[in-house]
Design a protein around this motif. Structure first.
Motif, PDB file in Angstrom:
ATOM      1  N   LEU A  20       0.845  -1.197   0.000  1.00 46.12           N
ATOM      2  CA  LEU A  20       0.000   0.000   0.000  1.00 46.12           C
ATOM      3  C   LEU A  20       0.877   1.244   0.000  1.00 46.12           C
ATOM      4  O   LEU A  20       1.924   1.273   0.652  1.00 46.12           O
ATOM      5  N   LYS A  21       0.439   2.255  -0.724  1.00 44.85           N
ATOM      6  CA  LYS A  21       1.177   3.509  -0.739  1.00 44.85           C
ATOM      7  C   LYS A  21       1.086   4.190   0.635  1.00 44.85           C
ATOM      8  O   LYS A  21       2.076   4.704   1.148  1.00 44.85           O
ATOM      9  N   GLU A  22      -0.118   4.168   1.223  1.00 49.00           N
ATOM     10  CA  GLU A  22      -0.329   4.800   2.520  1.00 49.00           C
ATOM     11  C   GLU A  22      -1.540   4.148   3.179  1.00 49.00           C
ATOM     12  O   GLU A  22      -2.443   3.683   2.499  1.00 49.00           O
ATOM     13  N   CYS A  23      -1.555   4.103   4.500  1.00 53.00           N
ATOM     14  CA  CYS A  23      -2.729   3.579   5.197  1.00 53.00           C
ATOM     15  C   CYS A  23      -2.896   4.288   6.542  1.00 53.00           C
ATOM     16  O   CYS A  23      -1.938   4.788   7.118  1.00 53.00           O
ATOM     17  N   TYR A  24      -4.134   4.303   6.997  1.00 49.66           N
ATOM     18  CA  TYR A  24      -4.512   4.904   8.272  1.00 49.66           C
ATOM     19  C   TYR A  24      -4.965   3.776   9.187  1.00 49.66           C
ATOM     20  O   TYR A  24      -5.755   2.919   8.779  1.00 49.66           O
ATOM     21  N   ILE A  25      -4.461   3.759  10.420  1.00 50.15           N
ATOM     22  CA  ILE A  25      -4.821   2.705  11.372  1.00 50.15           C
ATOM     23  C   ILE A  25      -5.393   3.355  12.622  1.00 50.15           C
ATOM     24  O   ILE A  25      -4.745   4.217  13.236  1.00 50.15           O
TER      25      ILE A  25
ATOM     26  N   SER B 223      -7.350   2.253  18.455  1.00 50.89           N
ATOM     27  CA  SER B 223      -8.024   1.260  19.298  1.00 50.89           C
ATOM     28  C   SER B 223      -7.906  -0.158  18.750  1.00 50.89           C
ATOM     29  O   SER B 223      -8.193  -1.124  19.461  1.00 50.89           O
ATOM     30  N   THR B 224      -7.460  -0.309  17.489  1.00 51.26           N
ATOM     31  CA  THR B 224      -7.312  -1.641  16.897  1.00 51.26           C
ATOM     32  C   THR B 224      -5.890  -2.185  17.031  1.00 51.26           C
ATOM     33  O   THR B 224      -5.637  -3.331  16.686  1.00 51.26           O
ATOM     34  N   ILE B 225      -4.966  -1.370  17.552  1.00 49.27           N
ATOM     35  CA  ILE B 225      -3.556  -1.755  17.615  1.00 49.27           C
ATOM     36  C   ILE B 225      -3.298  -2.645  18.828  1.00 49.27           C
ATOM     37  O   ILE B 225      -3.682  -2.320  19.945  1.00 49.27           O
TER      38      ILE B 225
END
Length: 105
Positions: free
Chosen positions: A56-61, A64-66
């Motif tokens: 992926l070029k970029e992603c947002y996480i 609270s899911t980490i």
């Protein structure tokens, strides 16, 4: 060491992020906020089973899911040293006493 100070120091550094569902993301940290939401660039995503991969070029996480983050050991050492220097500077500044013309004693 505070997690957010470590994340702020980790900007533009490589890191591994594992989510609670088992997926992993390897990339460079672009940004983070007070909720530990992070943006990564140049990301390699791995499925929870480890059998599928995506680039992926970029992603947002969402923070609270980490499950956990892994950063380079050299970064940990650098942040510890910086915090120790700041702590020592704070101690020496508190111990200083300045007396002016109106001081008693």
């Amino acid at each position: 060491m505070l997690p957010l100070s470590l994340l702020n120091a980790a900007q533009n550094k490589p890191m591994l992020v594992e989510l609670k569902n088992g997926e992993t993301f390897n990339g460079h940290l672009v940004n983070c906020d007070n909720f530990m939401n992070i943006t990564l660039r140049e990301v390699y995503q791995t499925s929870a089973e480890g059998d599928r991969f995506w680039k992926l070029k970029e992603c947002y996480i969402r923070g609270s899911t980490i499950k956990y983050l892994r950063v380079p050991d050299t970064l940990l050492d650098a942040v510890k040293e910086e915090q120790n220097r700041a702590r020592e500077a704070g101690r020496s500044a508190r111990g200083a006493h300045v007396s002016g013309a109106g001081a008693r004693g």
